[in-house]
Design a protein around this motif. Structure first.
Motif, short mmCIF file in Angstrom:
data_model
loop_
_atom_site.label_atom_id
_atom_site.label_comp_id
_atom_site.label_asym_id
_atom_site.label_seq_id
_atom_site.Cartn_x
_atom_site.Cartn_y
_atom_site.Cartn_z
N HIS A 201 86.84 86.94 117.79
CA HIS A 201 86.47 87.16 119.18
C HIS A 201 85.55 88.38 119.33
CE1 HIS A 201 89.47 84.13 119.85
NE2 HIS A 201 90.38 84.88 119.28
N PRO A 202 84.74 88.41 120.39
CA PRO A 202 83.78 89.51 120.59
C PRO A 202 84.42 90.90 120.61
CG PRO A 202 83.28 87.71 122.09
CD PRO A 202 84.59 87.37 121.42
N ASP A 203 85.70 91.00 121.02
CA ASP A 203 86.36 92.31 121.06
C ASP A 203 86.87 92.75 119.69
OD1 ASP A 203 88.58 90.69 120.65
OD2 ASP A 203 89.67 91.41 122.41
N GLY A 204 86.65 91.94 118.65
CA GLY A 204 87.08 92.30 117.30
C GLY A 204 88.40 91.69 116.89
N SER A 205 89.12 91.11 117.84
CA SER A 205 90.37 90.44 117.51
C SER A 205 90.07 89.07 116.91
CB SER A 205 91.25 90.30 118.76
OG SER A 205 90.63 89.44 119.70
N ALA A 206 91.10 88.37 116.47
CA ALA A 206 90.90 87.06 115.87
C ALA A 206 92.11 86.17 116.13
CB ALA A 206 90.68 87.20 114.37
N THR A 207 91.91 84.89 115.96
CA THR A 207 92.98 83.91 115.97
C THR A 207 92.96 83.25 114.60
OG1 THR A 207 92.70 83.51 118.33
CG2 THR A 207 93.94 81.85 117.09
N VAL A 208 94.13 83.20 113.95
CA VAL A 208 94.21 82.61 112.62
C VAL A 208 95.26 81.51 112.63
CG1 VAL A 208 93.48 84.74 111.49
CG2 VAL A 208 95.92 84.28 111.76
N LEU A 209 95.10 80.57 111.72
CA LEU A 209 96.04 79.47 111.55
C LEU A 209 96.79 79.70 110.25
CD1 LEU A 209 97.06 76.69 112.54
CD2 LEU A 209 95.25 75.67 111.13
N ARG A 210 98.09 80.02 110.39
CA ARG A 210 98.91 80.20 109.19
C ARG A 210 99.03 78.88 108.44
NH1 ARG A 210 104.19 83.05 111.58
NH2 ARG A 210 104.76 80.86 111.37
N ASP A 211 99.36 78.97 107.16
CA ASP A 211 99.48 77.77 106.34
C ASP A 211 100.58 76.83 106.83
OD1 ASP A 211 97.39 78.68 104.84
OD2 ASP A 211 98.56 79.09 103.04
N ASP A 212 101.53 77.34 107.62
CA ASP A 212 102.58 76.48 108.17
C ASP A 212 102.17 75.83 109.49
OD1 ASP A 212 102.77 78.60 109.95
OD2 ASP A 212 104.88 79.04 109.51
N GLY A 213 100.90 76.02 109.90
CA GLY A 213 100.38 75.36 111.08
C GLY A 213 100.51 76.12 112.39
N VAL A 214 100.97 77.36 112.34
CA VAL A 214 101.16 78.16 113.55
C VAL A 214 99.94 79.04 113.79
CG1 VAL A 214 102.57 79.95 114.63
CG2 VAL A 214 103.66 78.16 113.27
N LEU A 215 99.39 78.98 115.03
CA LEU A 215 98.28 79.87 115.41
C LEU A 215 98.83 81.25 115.72
CD1 LEU A 215 96.09 77.63 117.74
CD2 LEU A 215 95.41 78.60 115.54
N VAL A 216 98.15 82.28 115.23
CA VAL A 216 98.57 83.66 115.45
C VAL A 216 97.36 84.45 115.94
CG1 VAL A 216 99.46 85.75 114.35
CG2 VAL A 216 100.30 83.50 113.61
N ASP A 217 97.52 85.18 117.03
CA ASP A 217 96.48 86.09 117.51
C ASP A 217 96.70 87.43 116.83
OD1 ASP A 217 95.20 84.34 119.33
OD2 ASP A 217 96.82 84.67 120.77
N VAL A 218 95.62 88.02 116.33
CA VAL A 218 95.72 89.34 115.70
C VAL A 218 94.78 90.30 116.43
CG1 VAL A 218 96.46 88.48 113.46
CG2 VAL A 218 94.04 88.72 113.90
N THR A 219 95.20 91.53 116.52
CA THR A 219 94.44 92.54 117.25
C THR A 219 93.20 92.98 116.47
OG1 THR A 219 95.64 94.38 116.25
CG2 THR A 219 96.57 93.43 118.28
N ALA A 220 92.28 93.58 117.20
CA ALA A 220 91.09 94.16 116.56
C ALA A 220 91.49 95.25 115.58
CB ALA A 220 90.15 94.71 117.63
N GLU A 221 92.55 95.99 115.89
CA GLU A 221 93.02 97.05 115.00
C GLU A 221 93.50 96.48 113.67
OE1 GLU A 221 93.97 96.75 118.22
OE2 GLU A 221 92.87 98.43 119.06
N ALA A 222 94.21 95.34 113.72
CA ALA A 222 94.70 94.70 112.49
C ALA A 222 93.53 94.19 111.65
CB ALA A 222 95.66 93.56 112.82
N VAL A 223 92.50 93.66 112.31
CA VAL A 223 91.31 93.19 111.59
C VAL A 223 90.62 94.38 110.93
CG1 VAL A 223 89.03 92.12 111.84
CG2 VAL A 223 91.00 91.17 113.08
N ALA A 224 90.43 95.46 111.67
CA ALA A 224 89.75 96.65 111.13
C ALA A 224 90.57 97.30 110.01
CB ALA A 224 89.52 97.67 112.25
N GLU A 225 91.88 97.23 110.09
CA GLU A 225 92.75 97.81 109.05
C GLU A 225 92.47 97.20 107.69
OE1 GLU A 225 95.40 100.39 107.49
OE2 GLU A 225 94.94 100.34 109.62
N GLY A 226 92.06 95.94 107.67
CA GLY A 226 91.73 95.27 106.42
C GLY A 226 90.32 95.57 105.93
N GLY A 227 89.56 96.34 106.70
CA GLY A 227 88.21 96.71 106.30
C GLY A 227 87.14 95.72 106.73
N TRP A 228 87.48 94.77 107.57
CA TRP A 228 86.52 93.76 108.03
C TRP A 228 85.66 94.29 109.16
CZ3 TRP A 228 86.76 89.69 104.89
CH2 TRP A 228 87.98 89.33 104.31
#
Length: 70
Positions: A17-44
């Motif tokens: 998303h434009p604010d830096g957050s993301a939506t991911v699909l776990r391997d078990d089929g569940v959509l998870v919203d992650v914050t921009a801070e969590a994305v940045a923590e991984g160095g992305w």
């Protein structure tokens, strides 16, 4: 990250998303919203749909980081 991760989950990026957050699909089929801070923590700067990632959760179950998959 300063906290010790308690759990890692494999996932595929569904949307970055434009604010830096993301939506991911776990391997078990569940959509998870992650914050921009969590994305940045991984160095992305940004993620792209279809990209594989690993989610790191803290003891409370909150996503603390989005890392390169293992």
């Amino acid at each position: 990250m300063t906290d010790h991760p308690t759990e890692r989950e494999q996932a595929t990026v569904s949307a970055h998303h434009p604010d830096g957050s993301a939506t991911v699909l776990r391997d078990d089929g569940v959509l998870v919203d992650v914050t921009a801070e969590a994305v940045a923590e991984g160095g992305w700067r940004s993620l792209r749909p279809g990209q594989r990632v690993a989610l790191v959760r803290d003891a409370a179950g909150d996503v603390r980081g989005v890392l390169r998959p293992v």
